[in-house]
Design a protein around this motif. Sequence first.
Motif, short mmCIF file in Angstrom:
data_model
loop_
_atom_site.label_atom_id
_atom_site.label_comp_id
_atom_site.label_asym_id
_atom_site.label_seq_id
_atom_site.Cartn_x
_atom_site.Cartn_y
_atom_site.Cartn_z
N ALA A 201 0.01 5.08 2.20
CA ALA A 201 -0.84 4.04 2.80
C ALA A 201 -1.83 4.66 3.77
CB ALA A 201 0.04 3.01 3.50
N ALA A 202 -1.36 5.64 4.55
CA ALA A 202 -2.23 6.32 5.52
C ALA A 202 -3.36 7.07 4.81
CB ALA A 202 -1.41 7.28 6.37
N LEU A 203 -3.03 7.69 3.68
CA LEU A 203 -4.05 8.43 2.91
C LEU A 203 -5.13 7.49 2.37
CD1 LEU A 203 -1.79 10.81 0.81
CD2 LEU A 203 -3.54 11.56 2.44
N ALA A 204 -4.69 6.31 1.93
CA ALA A 204 -5.63 5.38 1.30
C ALA A 204 -6.73 4.94 2.26
CB ALA A 204 -4.87 4.16 0.77
N VAL A 205 -6.42 4.94 3.56
CA VAL A 205 -7.44 4.53 4.54
C VAL A 205 -7.88 5.72 5.41
CG1 VAL A 205 -6.83 2.10 4.65
CG2 VAL A 205 -5.60 3.72 6.09
N ARG A 206 -7.57 6.92 4.91
CA ARG A 206 -8.04 8.16 5.54
C ARG A 206 -7.58 8.32 6.99
NH1 ARG A 206 -9.32 8.19 0.74
NH2 ARG A 206 -11.20 9.21 -0.08
N GLN A 207 -6.33 7.90 7.26
CA GLN A 207 -5.76 8.24 8.57
C GLN A 207 -5.41 9.72 8.62
OE1 GLN A 207 -2.71 5.00 8.50
NE2 GLN A 207 -3.25 4.76 10.67
N CYS A 208 -5.33 10.36 7.46
CA CYS A 208 -5.08 11.79 7.34
C CYS A 208 -5.56 12.21 5.96
CB CYS A 208 -3.58 12.10 7.50
SG CYS A 208 -2.55 11.21 6.32
N MET A 209 -5.51 13.50 5.65
CA MET A 209 -6.03 13.97 4.35
C MET A 209 -4.94 14.51 3.43
SD MET A 209 -9.62 15.70 5.45
CE MET A 209 -10.85 14.75 6.35
#
Lengths: 94, 482
Positions: free
Chosen positions: B156-164
């Motif tokens: 989920a974090a990747l989908a909104v670019r909270q991390c790469m």
Amino acid sequence: MAVEIKAIENAIRVIKIEIDPVDQKRLHGELNRFLDWLESLEAVDTAGVEPIRFGHNVVNSLRDDQAAAGDLKEVRKAAPNFDDGFYMVPPIIE
Amino acid sequence: MNYFDLTAVKAAEAVNNKEISARHLIENILEHCIDLNKKLNTFTYIAGTEALEHADSVDQKINSGYSMPLAGVPIAIGDNIAYKEMPAGLGSGAFRDYKPPFSAAAVEKLIGAGAVVIGKTNTGDMGIALNKALSPAGPALNPWNINRISESAGAAALAVRQCMLILESDSEGALRQGAATCGVFGLRPTPGRISRYGLNICSGSFDQVGLAAAAVADVSLAFQAVVGYDERDILTSVSRESRVKSEPGKIPNEIKLAFSPESFDLIDPISAEKLSQFRERCSSHGFILVETPLKLLNNALKAFYVITYAETSSTFARFDGIRYGRAAEADNLEDLYYKTRRLTFGHEAQRRSVFGTYLLSKGNFEHYYQQALKVWSLVKQEFAETMSNCDFLVLPTVKSTALKESEDSDFLKLLDEDIFTAPVTMTGLPSLTLPAWRENNFPAGIQLIGHPFSDEMLINIADIIKAEIEYPVPGNSEGEAG
């Protein structure tokens, strides 16, 4: 055939975990549903099949048995109670 | 430069070329991460100055003439994987203050390649999949629909670019399922390719450290950084290289993709239609399609849960307040065990401990556990036969897009969601989930499954398929939190 709640009580006694009566009752219902769910697994014909223990073929790769310097300061930080180079733990012999 | 459009590959290039500094990149990502975390609850810990100091050290190396493959790339780590600079809560209230004195081997390698850890992602109770076992921090939400729980907080974090990039564990398939429902790429590698040192194990036979990223080239880059032997994990492969020597051609008509007719029957009708369309597109692009029966999927899932419950009940015995974990206040030794485990385990960990102990008890051991081990053997045989007829097997990753809230409480229904991922786990085959289509505007992914130790080929073929077929854009503005 449904298992009785004694099965849950026995398992709790073996693993030594505090679970209140309401949750024990919930687990009892869930265990019976889970065992019903397993019915088709029990029916699989496994005659002559050897049970396996690993899903892959990686063979243990062992390192040399040599002592290495550790950092006691780092280890100490992770211990709740550390004294004179020892972890202090609750007594296990009464 | 818009940092949120960058892939890990592009970000590392920009940092290595001094177009941006690692500090500036990390500052921007951290701000974005903190902001979105209020809505998605994907992180249980977000770094502050420690990540900025680390970014500074990356910048210093770049300024000294070094080049690093993951220079300045912001990564997140599951909360059940150790990193000595940050807490490892294991999804349990009993570990909320625990800071490990060591880092996981895979984390060390990513940091060595220049990556910067920006935080720990939310994991379920004792590291069990987040959608099955609530963590004390509560659920992480799927950014495409915030009324739904994400199987993997990192995806989920990747989908909104909270991390790469993320490192998370995968057992029954949480990482792959999260990748599928969040529209990113998730790899469960061949066991032995990535060290498990530093991962809190629940089920020794099945738990694995996996990777995910928003672009397949990023998965490739990260995999190259973490793959290889680690003397602290005796089950890592001595060889760093793929054991599969023959590379497939880069042309689709040299590659055999297998589809299982049973998989169409086991997913909901909309997903079956989409899978059918995906198969037709693969055919029109020239891939050679073969059909392969997988009759044991249902019973493989059941065998998986018998074995995983049994193993988990055994491994969780170590949390006794003496060797591991926080000891509860108690009057005597017996009381200490009972109270410490109550303090440590949530509902799902309790269920796995109790059910596993029941399954291993006298009489049940033969009836359930031994039977499950025999079925495991049959499952391996069935998949081996399938793989002997193809280069890659294609299976859905989930039965439908992210679970509805109303379905989240039924534990048997949740187990059923793992019907395509848990059996693959049992085989020891590498599996990569990639975005494949949309359903009601939500992303859905498929699994590409390769031969053992063919992880690099699996990533390559996903890249070829990616180039051939249209994909949703993860983190696109159509995602509610995107």
